[in-house]
Design a protein around this motif. Structure first.
Motif, PDB file in Angstrom:
ATOM      1  N   ILE A 130      21.956   1.732  -3.476  1.00 40.28           N
ATOM      2  CA  ILE A 130      20.878   2.679  -3.163  1.00 40.28           C
ATOM      3  C   ILE A 130      20.771   2.901  -1.651  1.00 40.28           C
ATOM      4  N   TYR A 131      20.985   1.867  -0.861  1.00 42.83           N
ATOM      5  CA  TYR A 131      21.016   2.059   0.604  1.00 42.83           C
ATOM      6  C   TYR A 131      22.095   3.071   0.973  1.00 42.83           C
TER       7      TYR A 131
ATOM      8  N   ALA B 279       7.501   6.403   2.508  1.00 43.33           N
ATOM      9  CA  ALA B 279       8.077   5.763   1.316  1.00 43.33           C
ATOM     10  C   ALA B 279       9.245   4.908   1.775  1.00 43.33           C
ATOM     11  N   PHE B 280       9.441   3.775   1.101  1.00 40.15           N
ATOM     12  CA  PHE B 280      10.443   2.798   1.528  1.00 40.15           C
ATOM     13  C   PHE B 280      11.528   2.614   0.469  1.00 40.15           C
ATOM     14  N   ILE B 281      12.753   2.839   0.861  1.00 41.41           N
ATOM     15  CA  ILE B 281      13.903   2.463   0.040  1.00 41.41           C
ATOM     16  C   ILE B 281      14.106   0.966   0.278  1.00 41.41           C
ATOM     17  N   ILE B 282      13.985   0.157  -0.786  1.00 39.03           N
ATOM     18  CA  ILE B 282      14.044  -1.304  -0.584  1.00 39.03           C
ATOM     19  C   ILE B 282      15.334  -1.930  -1.132  1.00 39.03           C
TER      20      ILE B 282
ATOM     21  N   GLY C 247       0.803  -1.217   0.000  1.00 37.23           N
ATOM     22  CA  GLY C 247       0.000   0.000   0.000  1.00 37.23           C
ATOM     23  C   GLY C 247       0.839   1.271   0.000  1.00 37.23           C
ATOM     24  N   HIS C 248       2.157   1.118   0.051  1.00 38.20           N
ATOM     25  CA  HIS C 248       3.041   2.286   0.118  1.00 38.20           C
ATOM     26  C   HIS C 248       3.895   2.401  -1.153  1.00 38.20           C
ATOM     27  N   THR C 249       4.749   3.401  -1.155  1.00 35.99           N
ATOM     28  CA  THR C 249       5.691   3.602  -2.252  1.00 35.99           C
ATOM     29  C   THR C 249       6.979   2.857  -1.948  1.00 35.99           C
ATOM     30  N   VAL C 250       7.483   2.099  -2.937  1.00 40.81           N
ATOM     31  CA  VAL C 250       8.792   1.459  -2.781  1.00 40.81           C
ATOM     32  C   VAL C 250       9.740   1.995  -3.852  1.00 40.81           C
ATOM     33  N   ILE C 251      10.977   2.217  -3.433  1.00 45.47           N
ATOM     34  CA  ILE C 251      11.998   2.813  -4.310  1.00 45.47           C
ATOM     35  C   ILE C 251      13.178   1.853  -4.345  1.00 45.47           C
TER      36      ILE C 251
ATOM     37  N   VAL D  60      11.770   3.019  -9.792  1.00 36.91           N
ATOM     38  CA  VAL D  60      13.095   2.449 -10.056  1.00 36.91           C
ATOM     39  C   VAL D  60      14.049   3.593 -10.364  1.00 36.91           C
ATOM     40  N   ILE D  61      15.234   3.540  -9.773  1.00 37.72           N
ATOM     41  CA  ILE D  61      16.246   4.573 -10.032  1.00 37.72           C
ATOM     42  C   ILE D  61      17.396   3.977 -10.844  1.00 37.72           C
ATOM     43  N   THR D  62      17.772   4.698 -11.893  1.00 40.99           N
ATOM     44  CA  THR D  62      18.817   4.240 -12.818  1.00 40.99           C
ATOM     45  C   THR D  62      19.563   5.459 -13.356  1.00 40.99           C
TER      46      THR D  62
END
Ligand SMILES: NC(=O)c1ccc[n+]([C@@H]2O[C@H](COP(=O)([O-])OP(=O)(O)OC[C@H]3O[C@@H](n4cnc5c(N)ncnc54)[C@H](OP(=O)(O)O)[C@@H]3O)[C@@H](O)[C@H]2O)c1
Length: 173
Positions: free
Chosen positions: A112-113, A104-107, A38-42, A69-71
């Motif tokens: 990326i961490y 929002a969650f950095i996964i 239900g949340h945003t994942v990055i 997605v980050i690229t």
């Protein structure tokens, strides 16, 4: 917006090898799903690829979540999730689209961490009580001068989950 990091890390901060996880822990999968649904994942492009394929093409968005997605690859485009090409672009996208009380969650993964640990407000860390000498990807050091533990939930290993785990929530001091 609350920016959180969620990760499962072993005793030497190991998180992955050859673009896969190091363990199969259903208890942690359940925790991840319950925390992020239900949340945003990055996530970084490599982690996106590690999630599976879509119509034979690497990369699979997680269901029931807004996926970003980050690229650095300007040629990388998807029509099944959002793509951003820099941290600045990510930050302005989140600013425009997230409410103050939304999380929002950095996964992941490792790259990326590292980019976000100094920006995050909260860490949800599953401490996996094991060592993986072959790991090739690591979580950054959690500096206890900067973070305080606000919650812990320990689970002993069982038939399905072969390592002891501790679900720890940290908040920035
Ligand atoms: N244990 C856990 O909780 C957990 C969670 C997630 C992932 N993992 C594991 O972690 C590993 C993957 O981690 P990883 O470190 O290899 O890769 P990653 O962090 O998932 O993704 C790296 C990619 O992110 C993009 N990127 C990096 N810096 C960027 C920047 N400044 N701006 C824009 N884009 C940027 C680049 O994509 P392009 O190359 O496309 O430019 C880069 O290749 C796998 O083994 C996975 O299983 C473990």
């Amino acid at each position: 917006m609350i920016l959180s990091i969620i990760s499962a890390i072993a005793n030497n901060n190991e998180i992955g090898r050859k673009n896969e996880l190091l363990w199969d822990l259903p208890i942690d999968m359940k925790h991840f799903k319950e925390t992020t649904s239900g949340h945003t994942v990055i996530m970084g492009q490599k982690t996106f690829e590690s999630l599976g394929t879509t119509d034979g093409v690497l990369g699979r968005p997680l269901p029931n979540r807004r996926n970003i997605v980050i690229t650095l690859d300007k040629e990388f485009k998807r029509n099944d999730c959002e793509v951003v090409y820099s941290i600045d672009e990510l930050e302005s996208r989140l600013k425009e689209t997230m409410e103050d009380d939304e999380e929002a969650f950095i996964i992941g993964g490792g790259q990326i961490y590292k980019l976000f640990i100094d920006k995050a407000d909260r860490l949800y860390i599953t401490h996996v009580d094991a060592e993986f000498p072959n790991a090739d990807t690591f979580f950054p050091t959690i500096d206890m001068d900067k973070w305080k533990v606000v919650k812990e939930d320990k689970h002993e290993k069982d038939e399905k989950n072969i390592y002891n785990v501790n679900f720890v929530t940290y908040e920035r001091k």
